[in-house]
Design a protein around this motif. Structure first.
Motif, PDB file in Angstrom:
ATOM      1  N   MET A 141      23.401 -29.415  29.828  1.00  0.00           N
ATOM      2  CA  MET A 141      22.466 -29.896  28.810  1.00  0.00           C
ATOM      3  C   MET A 141      21.073 -30.090  29.397  1.00  0.00           C
ATOM      4  SD  MET A 141      24.956 -32.593  26.840  1.00  0.00           S
ATOM      5  CE  MET A 141      23.730 -33.157  25.680  1.00  0.00           C
ATOM      6  N   ARG A 142      21.024 -30.593  30.619  1.00  0.00           N
ATOM      7  CA  ARG A 142      19.718 -30.754  31.281  1.00  0.00           C
ATOM      8  C   ARG A 142      19.066 -29.401  31.526  1.00  0.00           C
ATOM      9  NH1 ARG A 142      21.669 -35.080  35.690  1.00  0.00           N
ATOM     10  NH2 ARG A 142      21.486 -36.939  34.412  1.00  0.00           N
ATOM     11  N   LEU A 143      19.865 -28.447  32.000  1.00  0.00           N
ATOM     12  CA  LEU A 143      19.303 -27.124  32.278  1.00  0.00           C
ATOM     13  C   LEU A 143      18.814 -26.440  31.007  1.00  0.00           C
ATOM     14  CD1 LEU A 143      21.826 -25.849  34.963  1.00  0.00           C
ATOM     15  CD2 LEU A 143      19.452 -26.515  35.307  1.00  0.00           C
ATOM     16  N   LEU A 203      15.586 -28.197  29.962  1.00  0.00           N
ATOM     17  CA  LEU A 203      14.495 -27.781  30.846  1.00  0.00           C
ATOM     18  C   LEU A 203      14.024 -26.379  30.488  1.00  0.00           C
ATOM     19  CD1 LEU A 203      12.752 -28.368  33.375  1.00  0.00           C
ATOM     20  CD2 LEU A 203      14.579 -27.344  34.728  1.00  0.00           C
ATOM     21  N   GLY A 204      14.959 -25.462  30.300  1.00  0.00           N
ATOM     22  CA  GLY A 204      14.601 -24.086  29.951  1.00  0.00           C
ATOM     23  C   GLY A 204      13.869 -24.000  28.623  1.00  0.00           C
ATOM     24  N   LEU A 205      14.345 -24.733  27.624  1.00  0.00           N
ATOM     25  CA  LEU A 205      13.698 -24.695  26.312  1.00  0.00           C
ATOM     26  C   LEU A 205      12.292 -25.283  26.349  1.00  0.00           C
ATOM     27  CD1 LEU A 205      16.656 -25.684  23.959  1.00  0.00           C
ATOM     28  CD2 LEU A 205      15.551 -23.442  24.152  1.00  0.00           C
ATOM     29  N   ILE A 206      12.123 -26.384  27.061  1.00  0.00           N
ATOM     30  CA  ILE A 206      10.806 -27.012  27.126  1.00  0.00           C
ATOM     31  C   ILE A 206       9.819 -26.136  27.878  1.00  0.00           C
ATOM     32  CG2 ILE A 206       9.540 -28.982  28.072  1.00  0.00           C
ATOM     33  CD1 ILE A 206      12.046 -30.676  27.346  1.00  0.00           C
ATOM     34  N   GLY A 247       9.142 -23.073  25.783  1.00  0.00           N
ATOM     35  CA  GLY A 247       8.290 -23.474  24.662  1.00  0.00           C
ATOM     36  C   GLY A 247       6.854 -23.695  25.084  1.00  0.00           C
ATOM     37  N   THR A 248       6.656 -24.251  26.272  1.00  0.00           N
ATOM     38  CA  THR A 248       5.303 -24.448  26.790  1.00  0.00           C
ATOM     39  C   THR A 248       4.613 -23.114  27.035  1.00  0.00           C
ATOM     40  OG1 THR A 248       5.991 -26.514  27.841  1.00  0.00           O
ATOM     41  CG2 THR A 248       3.949 -25.517  28.629  1.00  0.00           C
ATOM     42  N   VAL A 249       5.331 -22.180  27.625  1.00  0.00           N
ATOM     43  CA  VAL A 249       4.764 -20.843  27.870  1.00  0.00           C
ATOM     44  C   VAL A 249       4.417 -20.169  26.553  1.00  0.00           C
ATOM     45  CG1 VAL A 249       5.264 -18.534  28.758  1.00  0.00           C
ATOM     46  CG2 VAL A 249       5.939 -20.547  30.075  1.00  0.00           C
ATOM     47  N   ILE A 272       1.522 -25.147  32.422  1.00  0.00           N
ATOM     48  CA  ILE A 272       2.950 -24.837  32.519  1.00  0.00           C
ATOM     49  C   ILE A 272       3.563 -25.534  33.737  1.00  0.00           C
ATOM     50  CG2 ILE A 272       4.610 -22.976  32.915  1.00  0.00           C
ATOM     51  CD1 ILE A 272       2.592 -21.186  31.280  1.00  0.00           C
ATOM     52  N   GLY A 273       2.852 -25.528  34.848  1.00  0.00           N
ATOM     53  CA  GLY A 273       3.350 -26.201  36.056  1.00  0.00           C
ATOM     54  C   GLY A 273       3.492 -27.706  35.867  1.00  0.00           C
ATOM     55  N   VAL A 274       2.502 -28.320  35.260  1.00  0.00           N
ATOM     56  CA  VAL A 274       2.533 -29.771  35.048  1.00  0.00           C
ATOM     57  C   VAL A 274       3.651 -30.140  34.069  1.00  0.00           C
ATOM     58  CG1 VAL A 274       1.261 -31.703  34.026  1.00  0.00           C
ATOM     59  CG2 VAL A 274       0.136 -30.190  35.655  1.00  0.00           C
ATOM     60  N   ILE A 275       3.763 -29.402  32.974  1.00  0.00           N
ATOM     61  CA  ILE A 275       4.826 -29.677  31.996  1.00  0.00           C
ATOM     62  C   ILE A 275       6.198 -29.485  32.637  1.00  0.00           C
ATOM     63  CG2 ILE A 275       5.876 -28.912  29.832  1.00  0.00           C
ATOM     64  CD1 ILE A 275       3.312 -30.537  29.457  1.00  0.00           C
ATOM     65  N   SER A 276       6.347 -28.451  33.461  1.00  0.00           N
ATOM     66  CA  SER A 276       7.626 -28.211  34.141  1.00  0.00           C
ATOM     67  C   SER A 276       7.982 -29.362  35.070  1.00  0.00           C
ATOM     68  CB  SER A 276       7.568 -26.906  34.935  1.00  0.00           C
ATOM     69  OG  SER A 276       7.321 -25.816  34.087  1.00  0.00           O
ATOM     70  N   LEU A 277       7.018 -29.833  35.863  1.00  0.00           N
ATOM     71  CA  LEU A 277       7.276 -30.941  36.781  1.00  0.00           C
ATOM     72  C   LEU A 277       7.563 -32.243  36.031  1.00  0.00           C
ATOM     73  CD1 LEU A 277       4.698 -30.318  39.638  1.00  0.00           C
ATOM     74  CD2 LEU A 277       7.175 -30.157  39.769  1.00  0.00           C
ATOM     75  N   LEU A 278       6.833 -32.500  34.966  1.00  0.00           N
ATOM     76  CA  LEU A 278       7.076 -33.707  34.172  1.00  0.00           C
ATOM     77  C   LEU A 278       8.465 -33.666  33.531  1.00  0.00           C
ATOM     78  CD1 LEU A 278       3.624 -34.330  32.458  1.00  0.00           C
ATOM     79  CD2 LEU A 278       4.714 -35.693  34.246  1.00  0.00           C
ATOM     80  N   THR A 279       8.825 -32.507  32.993  1.00  0.00           N
ATOM     81  CA  THR A 279      10.133 -32.359  32.372  1.00  0.00           C
ATOM     82  C   THR A 279      11.229 -32.556  33.403  1.00  0.00           C
ATOM     83  OG1 THR A 279       9.209 -30.829  30.757  1.00  0.00           O
ATOM     84  CG2 THR A 279      11.598 -30.818  31.010  1.00  0.00           C
TER      85      THR A 279
END
Length: 119
Positions: free
Chosen positions: A58-60, A63-66, A69-71, A88-95
């Motif tokens: 569920m986490r993966l 993470l993939g969807l967020i 979605g950001t991209v 994209i990098g900041v959203i990925s790290l925050l997520t």
């Protein structure tokens, strides 16, 4: 271990429960040191114990969807590459931080950031 912890709250003789917990931990440690990782406990120790559910998938997925979605959102918004890449990098790290509490499987986040700054 969760069952042993629950016994600490439900039984009157906590010293006996703590002794049983210590014995179980010693058994696990000994068998782990011997390389018996598939049999850390006896079947009797696991009787009437409900296995913990893994929700890693569920986490993966989240993470993939967020991140995806950001991209997609950055591309649809027409952001220039120079603005979209850091976003994209900041959203990925925050997520990742929200979903995993800042820990990374198999690597340290600080080491990853150091490696990126050198490259």
């Amino acid at each position: 271990m969760r069952a042993m912890e629950a016994r600490q709250d439900s039984e009157a003789d906590t010293s006996r429960v703590l002794e049983d917990t210590a014995m179980m931990l010693l058994k696990i440690a000994q068998r782990y040191a011997e390389g018996r990782t598939l049999a850390l406990l006896d079947p009797d120790d696991l009787a009437n114990v409900t296995p913990a559910q893994s929700r890693e998938w569920m986490r993966l997925v989240a993470l993939g969807l967020i991140v995806t979605g950001t991209v997609a959102g950055a591309l649809l918004a027409g952001l220039p590459e120079a603005a979209a890449t850091p976003l994209i990098g900041v959203i990925s790290l925050l997520t990742w931080s929200v979903l995993y509490g800042g820990r990374m499987v198999g690597a340290d986040l600080v080491d990853v950031l150091r490696g990126q700054s050198r490259g």
